[in-house]
Design an enzyme around this catalytic site. Structure first.
Site, PDB file in Angstrom:
ATOM      1  N   SER A 178       0.843  -1.194   0.000  1.00 18.90           N
ATOM      2  CA  SER A 178       0.000   0.000   0.000  1.00 18.90           C
ATOM      3  C   SER A 178       0.885   1.253   0.000  1.00 18.90           C
ATOM      4  O   SER A 178       1.701   1.425  -0.910  1.00 18.90           O
ATOM      5  CB  SER A 178      -0.955  -0.043   1.198  1.00 18.90           C
ATOM      6  OG  SER A 178      -1.930   0.968   1.108  1.00 18.90           O
ATOM      7  N   ASP A 195     -10.217  -2.646  -6.288  1.00 22.37           N
ATOM      8  CA  ASP A 195      -9.379  -1.613  -5.669  1.00 22.37           C
ATOM      9  C   ASP A 195      -9.364  -0.421  -6.614  1.00 22.37           C
ATOM     10  O   ASP A 195      -8.944  -0.539  -7.772  1.00 22.37           O
ATOM     11  CB  ASP A 195      -7.964  -2.138  -5.429  1.00 22.37           C
ATOM     12  CG  ASP A 195      -7.062  -1.123  -4.745  1.00 22.37           C
ATOM     13  OD1 ASP A 195      -7.564  -0.057  -4.346  1.00 22.37           O
ATOM     14  OD2 ASP A 195      -5.861  -1.404  -4.602  1.00 22.37           O
ATOM     15  N   HIS A 238      -8.207  -4.266  -1.727  1.00 22.71           N
ATOM     16  CA  HIS A 238      -6.962  -3.638  -1.293  1.00 22.71           C
ATOM     17  C   HIS A 238      -6.472  -4.299  -0.002  1.00 22.71           C
ATOM     18  O   HIS A 238      -7.248  -4.533   0.918  1.00 22.71           O
ATOM     19  CB  HIS A 238      -7.193  -2.138  -1.065  1.00 22.71           C
ATOM     20  CG  HIS A 238      -5.947  -1.348  -0.889  1.00 22.71           C
ATOM     21  ND1 HIS A 238      -5.175  -0.918  -1.954  1.00 22.71           N
ATOM     22  CD2 HIS A 238      -5.326  -0.905   0.226  1.00 22.71           C
ATOM     23  CE1 HIS A 238      -4.136  -0.232  -1.494  1.00 22.71           C
ATOM     24  NE2 HIS A 238      -4.198  -0.212  -0.171  1.00 22.71           N
TER      25      HIS A 238
END
EC number: 3.1.1.1
Length: 463
Positions: free
Chosen positions: A292, A395, A425
């Site tokens: 991320s 996502d 995600h």
């Protein structure tokens, strides 16, 4: 579509994240919240304690590497590093590497068809090796692990004379996610993920505890990542100096007694050489892995490594893995339009996170840290290392990550994209999703690709 459990957990996760972001915004307005030392974890984070014993095939320890900040690393050392080299290692080391890579590849194929039993297979293998290697005077033997003595370090400690007797493993720098304001390198979820990567990839993982926002805004967290890369190079050079100091010999080949216990020490008399890395790490095969927002840090560190060039020697970044990178931009992509309110991290909350991370006077969705496609962002893309990008179907950030990968391929950088159907995600790193088949398969796919670049020359692992 994601399961009902994932959908429900996503609603709960968003509620908590929104509450935490609002608290951070309120604290950001207070001047006292700015602290150069910084924080690397939040009180609400579930933390896993370090364990320097190979209880599940991986030993861990925490190191605070910068006296001026809270920057730290957690080292994940797989038990495979303790495999001793044969006396004639110089002649047959390449053959051993071929066999080890073949075995690793076979294990991946076995686990690919039995996701539910992968942990039991690994634990069975680690149990069979548990007592196959000796313990040094500073470490605990299997017999006294449970003893009541508390004045002896009972974790793994390699003997100073064993630096050249074990396999040298590649190093993976891992940067956790959390939207810049949360997460930590020692959280329970990150600890499980890093152990998995250490086993699957057969690498030493350094999980970086970088400073969080808003106490420390850009570029603090990104610079922390590059500091760890510099520290790794310093450790390699100190280990080499320490080794040369301990190799003074008499004309007959006998080691001088006065030289045996020489160490490079700091002003307080403590050794500056990290023994696990000095004995087992090969920094010339370094991989960056970011999760991320940690993927943004990994990409930043790659660019800084290119600019540093030989100044980082002997550290060499040979590849990077960007797992659902936290990219954004002012011009929305198709996925940003269609999935702006997607699972776990929706677009409005991510914009709040960027406002907390970027300095107020620099805030822009096209900031170089946020948008990888803006011009003039750093070194030319053709110099970037091979880059594997992991994206999830559900996502909203996926399209920009794919576009960045396409730009890398245009300049002949090996930059494949792996997209996971019905995934969200952080599907491979979030606490409740860590044990899903998708998370297991993702770790295996990363290991297969990474081994192409960290295997010894002439014996590359390919797929």
């Amino acid at each position: 579509m994601p399961s009902v459990g994932v959908k429900l957990y996503s609603v709960f996760f968003k509620f908590l994240l929104k509450h935490r972001l609002q608290n951070r915004i309120q604290s950001a307005g207070d001047d006292s919240s700015s602290d150069p030392f910084g924080v690397t974890t939040r009180p609400e984070e579930s933390v896993a304690s370090p364990n320097p014993l190979f209880t599940d095939g991986v030993a861990t320890k925490d190191i605070h590497i910068d006296p001026l900040t809270s920057l730290s690393v957690r080292i994940f050392l797989p038990e495979s590093a303790l495999t001793p080299l044969e006396p004639s290692a110089a002649g047959n080391h390449s053959g051993k590497a071929r066999n080890l890579n073949h075995i690793a590849g076979s294990d991946l194929l076995i686990r690919r068809n039995s996701h539910g039993s992968s942990n039991s297979l690994l634990s069975h293998k680690s149990e069979s090796r548990r007592y196959s290697h000796g313990y040094t005077s500073g470490s605990s033997s299997p017999e006294n692990v449970g003893s009541g003595s508390s004045d002896v370090y009972r974790g793994y400690a390699p003997a100073s004379s064993s630096a050249g007797h074990f396999r040298k493993l590649p190093v993976m720098l891992q940067f956790h996610g959390g939207g810049w304001v949360s997460g930590s390198n020692d959280s329970v979820a990150n600890d499980i993920f890093c152990r998995r990567m250490a086993k699957h990839c057969d690498v030493i993982v350094l999980a970086v505890g970088y400073r969080l926002a808003p106490e420390n805004r850009y570029p603090a967290g990104c610079e922390d990542g590059f500091k760890v890369l510099q520290w790794l190079g310093k450790q390699a050079n100190l280990a080499e100096c320490n080794k040369s100091m301990g190799n003074s010999r008499r004309p007959g080949g006998e080691v001088k007694k006065s030289e045996v216990n020489k160490h490079i020490v700091d002003a307080f008399g403590a050794s500056m050489v990290e023994p696990w890395l000095a004995t087992h790490a090969d920094p010339s095969r370094c991989v960056l892995l970011g999760v991320s927002c940690g993927a943004n840090i990994a990409d930043y560190v790659s660019r800084k490594a290119i600019e540093a060039g030989q100044n980082l020697a002997p550290v060499k970044v040979v590849a990077q893995v960007l797992m659902y990178p936290f990219f954004i931009g002012s011009a929305p992509t198709q996925s940003e339009i269609k999935q702006a309110n997607s699972y776990f991290y929706d677009k409005p909350m991510c914009i709040l996170a960027w406002k907390l991370f970027l300095p107020e006077e620099e805030f822009s969705l096209d900031h170089p840290a946020a948008n990888p496609l803006v011009p003039g962002r750093g070194p030319p893309l053709k110099f970037m290392p091979p880059t594997l990008t992991i994206v999830a179907e559900h996502d909203w950030m996926r399209d920009r990550a794919i576009a960045y990968s396409e730009e890398l391929r245009k300049v002949n950088v090996d930059a494949p994209v792996l997209e996971y159907k019905d995934a969200v995600h952080e599907f491979a790193t979030l606490d409740m999703l860590l044990r899903t088949p998708q998370a297991q398969a993702c770790a295996e796919d990363i290991a297969i690709w990474v081994k192409k670049y960290i295997s010894l020359r002439g014996h590359e692992f390919s797929y």
